[in-house]
Write an enzyme that holds these catalytic residues in place. Structure first.
Site, PDB file in Angstrom:
ATOM      1  NE  ARG A   1       1.942  52.509  60.861  1.00  0.00           N
ATOM      2  CZ  ARG A   1       1.567  52.572  62.150  1.00  0.00           C
ATOM      3  NH1 ARG A   1       2.117  51.746  63.035  1.00  0.00           N
ATOM      4  NH2 ARG A   1       0.663  53.440  62.546  1.00  0.00           N
TER       5      ARG A   1
ATOM      6  NE  ARG B   1      -4.151  44.864  50.248  1.00  0.00           N
ATOM      7  CZ  ARG B   1      -3.652  45.799  49.438  1.00  0.00           C
ATOM      8  NH1 ARG B   1      -3.217  45.479  48.237  1.00  0.00           N
ATOM      9  NH2 ARG B   1      -3.586  47.066  49.830  1.00  0.00           N
ATOM     10  NE  ARG B   2      -1.000  49.074  49.677  1.00  0.00           N
ATOM     11  CZ  ARG B   2      -1.335  50.208  50.282  1.00  0.00           C
ATOM     12  NH1 ARG B   2      -0.579  50.663  51.274  1.00  0.00           N
ATOM     13  NH2 ARG B   2      -2.397  50.887  49.902  1.00  0.00           N
TER      14      ARG B   2
ATOM     15  CE  LYS C   1      -6.078  52.338  53.011  1.00  0.00           C
ATOM     16  NZ  LYS C   1      -5.172  52.099  54.148  1.00  0.00           N
ATOM     17  CG  ASP C   2      -7.199  52.425  57.918  1.00  0.00           C
ATOM     18  OD1 ASP C   2      -6.509  51.505  57.440  1.00  0.00           O
ATOM     19  OD2 ASP C   2      -6.968  53.629  57.723  1.00  0.00           O
TER      20      ASP C   2
ATOM     21  NE  ARG D   1       3.317  55.208  54.548  1.00  0.00           N
ATOM     22  CZ  ARG D   1       2.682  54.072  54.779  1.00  0.00           C
ATOM     23  NH1 ARG D   1       2.608  53.155  53.839  1.00  0.00           N
ATOM     24  NH2 ARG D   1       2.108  53.846  55.939  1.00  0.00           N
TER      25      ARG D   1
ATOM     26  CB  CYS E   1      -7.967  45.816  59.206  1.00  0.00           C
ATOM     27  SG  CYS E   1      -9.561  46.060  60.013  1.00  0.00           S
TER      28      CYS E   1
END
Length: 332
Positions: free
Chosen positions: A146, A128-129, A80-81, A152, A242
């Protein structure tokens, strides 16, 4: 005795864990030892938000430079990156079988995202999220964050945030321990994720020893490659980076490749979606209510058909106004 193969990887705990999994598989396939070569990427040192970094390959460029300079023999990326434009001289040798492609919302008490009270602090750096979260619950207070998975989770555990949104695959590959926190799994029908999420990409040079290339190719999973080809073709055909607010998911079931793609307004107020299905063994593509799609017929293989259905989905999204929602990128 042959020298060990050198696997280039980012330095994060998740990247090292993923890479070690691939290293073990390549070692078994090749009969050679594989050593990890940690490499610092721009995304590891640049603390700007993902929306500012855009689709410039900040998590891949440093690794690719090391590969081109023969400091390693192959790389492992989180797909995905990875930008959709493949550089000259490099090739994706394998896409191993995909992990869980879903996102999860992690909270202290297990409250679902849609039921979080007004002003709840939700952390994510993904446009997106952010768009999807606000669409599900417009009362949220989104914090652009980040950091690695552990940091997180710690921000939720310590009360700095009420929830974070993470990839299920990353949590699983790190052992699945949430340290007493609770995860809500988000269904892919209503919450499609980043193109290629849950998948890895094993990349090498086109001039690598054919025996090494053959060993890497043994890790390839055809269903995964077909599905992620459709997803990433949507992103490429939209000319989106991306980190664009685009969610896609493709899967193979009963010989059909089924693709769902949604483009979101950044604030979650609007979305444009499409579903496409292509019959892989005949090249017959269809969409509910659309009848036969002769333009989607394809005499090529499954990968070619997957790319075609991705392009067709992107074309229809653009016809419906997706260009007004997606920030354009020239370096995807």
């Amino acid at each position: 005795m042959s020298a060990p193969l050198r696997l280039g990887t980012r330095r994060s705990a998740l990247a090292m864990t993923q890479s070690q999994m691939v290293a073990d598989a390549v070692s078994a396939a090749s009969g050679r030892d594989v050593e990890l070569v940690p490499i610092v990427s721009e995304g590891d040192v640049n603390r700007a938000s993902l929306s500012q970094l855009g689709g410039r390959g900040v998590f891949a460029n440093g690794l690719r430079e090391a590969l081109a300079a023969d400091r390693c023999d192959f790389l492992v990326h989180s797909l995905k990156d990875l930008p959709t434009l493949q550089p000259d001289g490099l090739v994706i040798a394998a896409t191993p079988a995909r992990e869980d492609a879903r996102d999860v919302v992690v909270t202290r008490d297990g409250a679902p995202l849609g039921a979080l009270p007004p002003g709840s602090r939700v952390g994510t750096g993904s446009p997106r999220r952010i768009a999807q979260a606000l669409r599900h619950n417009p009362r949220l207070d989104i914090h652009d964050i980040r950091g690695n998975v552990d940091s997180r989770l710690a921000r939720v555990r310590d009360g700095e945030l009420d929830a974070v949104i993470l990839a299920a695959a990353g949590i699983s590959r790190l052992g699945g321990d949430l340290g007493g926190l609770h995860a809500e799994e988000l269904g892919l029908a209503e919450w499609p994720t980043a193109p290629g999420q849950g998948s890895l990409a094993v990349e090498t040079r086109t001039d690598i020893d054919p025996e090494i290339l053959a060993a890497l190719a043994q890790l390839d999973d055809e269903h995964t490659r077909v599905a992620v080809t459709a997803e990433r073709t949507v992103l490429s055909a939209l000319d989106a980076g991306c980190s664009a607010p685009v969610g896609t998911h493709a899967a193979i079931a009963d010989g059909d490749l089924r693709l769902r793609a949604i483009v979101y307004a950044l604030d979650g107020s609007h979305r444009i979606g499409i579903d496409r299905t292509v019959r892989l063994d005949t090249g017959y593509a269809r969409e509910p209510g659309s009848g036969n799609d002769a333009d989607a017929a394809d005499d090529g293989g499954s990968i070619t058909r997957a790319a075609r259905v991705g392009r067709e989905a992107a074309r229809r999204l653009l016809e419906r106004g997706a260009a007004d929602l997606v920030p354009r990128e020239s370096t995807t």
